[in-house]
Design a protein around this motif. Structure first.
Motif, short mmCIF file in Angstrom:
data_model
loop_
_atom_site.label_atom_id
_atom_site.label_comp_id
_atom_site.label_asym_id
_atom_site.label_seq_id
_atom_site.Cartn_x
_atom_site.Cartn_y
_atom_site.Cartn_z
N ARG A 122 0.81 -1.23 0.00
CA ARG A 122 0.00 0.00 0.00
C ARG A 122 0.84 1.27 0.00
O ARG A 122 0.55 2.21 -0.74
N GLU A 129 -6.13 0.01 -2.76
CA GLU A 129 -6.70 -1.04 -1.92
C GLU A 129 -7.13 -2.23 -2.78
O GLU A 129 -6.93 -3.38 -2.40
N VAL A 140 -11.27 -6.29 -0.33
CA VAL A 140 -10.88 -4.89 -0.11
C VAL A 140 -11.14 -4.50 1.34
O VAL A 140 -10.35 -3.77 1.95
N GLY A 141 -12.23 -5.00 1.91
CA GLY A 141 -12.52 -4.73 3.31
C GLY A 141 -11.44 -5.24 4.24
O GLY A 141 -11.08 -4.58 5.22
N LYS A 144 -8.53 -2.87 4.06
CA LYS A 144 -8.79 -1.65 4.83
C LYS A 144 -8.62 -1.89 6.33
O LYS A 144 -7.91 -1.14 7.01
N SER A 145 -9.24 -2.94 6.84
CA SER A 145 -9.17 -3.18 8.28
C SER A 145 -7.77 -3.56 8.72
O SER A 145 -7.27 -3.07 9.74
N THR A 147 -4.94 -2.89 7.24
CA THR A 147 -4.05 -1.72 7.12
C THR A 147 -4.21 -0.84 8.35
O THR A 147 -3.23 -0.35 8.91
N HIS A 148 -5.44 -0.65 8.79
CA HIS A 148 -5.69 0.15 10.00
C HIS A 148 -4.97 -0.46 11.20
O HIS A 148 -4.28 0.24 11.95
#
Length: 164
Positions: A122, A129, A140-141, A144-145, A147-148
């Protein structure tokens, strides 16, 4: 027609970029070389198909990520966790950018293989994403999670005084 036609050119033009990614994934130059060699062997064995209509670079990058995770699971390869040097105590002059880089490399080494791969794809490779999800074979979800969570862990691991 040679079944490896174009493979040597691919390696010549993409080797440095793939090596940088392998190093960021492993944190170790020797492991990165082994990783890249393993992956390029796999790319060569599928070259005829990849050269016709595939995307050899995408295949190689996905293989780098998958092989790194596989090695860590099967062989229990430990990524190096170098200690941060104590510049202030040694009296040596230091460059703040160097200290930041060392702190980040140290923190990256403490992430899980999947978290490290996410961060590398990333932010180092500047992948979207969606691209990251495709390369890692996740939604993709999930990108996102995870990566957070990975960024939160990096923030907790990097000493705050490094950024003051």
């Amino acid at each position: 027609m040679d079944r490896y036609e174009g493979f040597h050119e691919f390696v010549r033009t993409r080797q440095q970029s793939l090596m940088r990614t392998a190093y960021l994934l492993t944190g170790n130059a020797h492991l990165a070389e082994d990783l890249l060699q393993t992956v390029l062997t796999r790319v060569a064995s599928h070259w005829a198909k990849l050269a016709k209509g595939g995307n050899p670079e995408a295949y190689a990058r996905k293989a780098l990520v998958n092989q790194t995770i596989s090695w860590r699971k099967r062989k229990r390869i430990e990524l190096p966790e170098a200690e941060l040097p104590e510049f202030a105590a040694s009296g040596q002059p230091h460059d703040e950018a160097t200290v930041r880089r060392l702190a980040l490399l140290h923190a990256l080494a403490r992430l899980t293989p999947k978290q490290r791969a996410l961060i590398v794809l990333r932010f180092y490779e500047d992948r979207t994403e969606h691209e990251t999800a495709q390369l890692m074979g996740v939604s993709v979800g999930t990108v996102k999670s995870q990566t957070h969570y990975a960024l939160s862990k990096l923030r907790a691991l990097v000493p705050q005084e490094v950024y003051r």
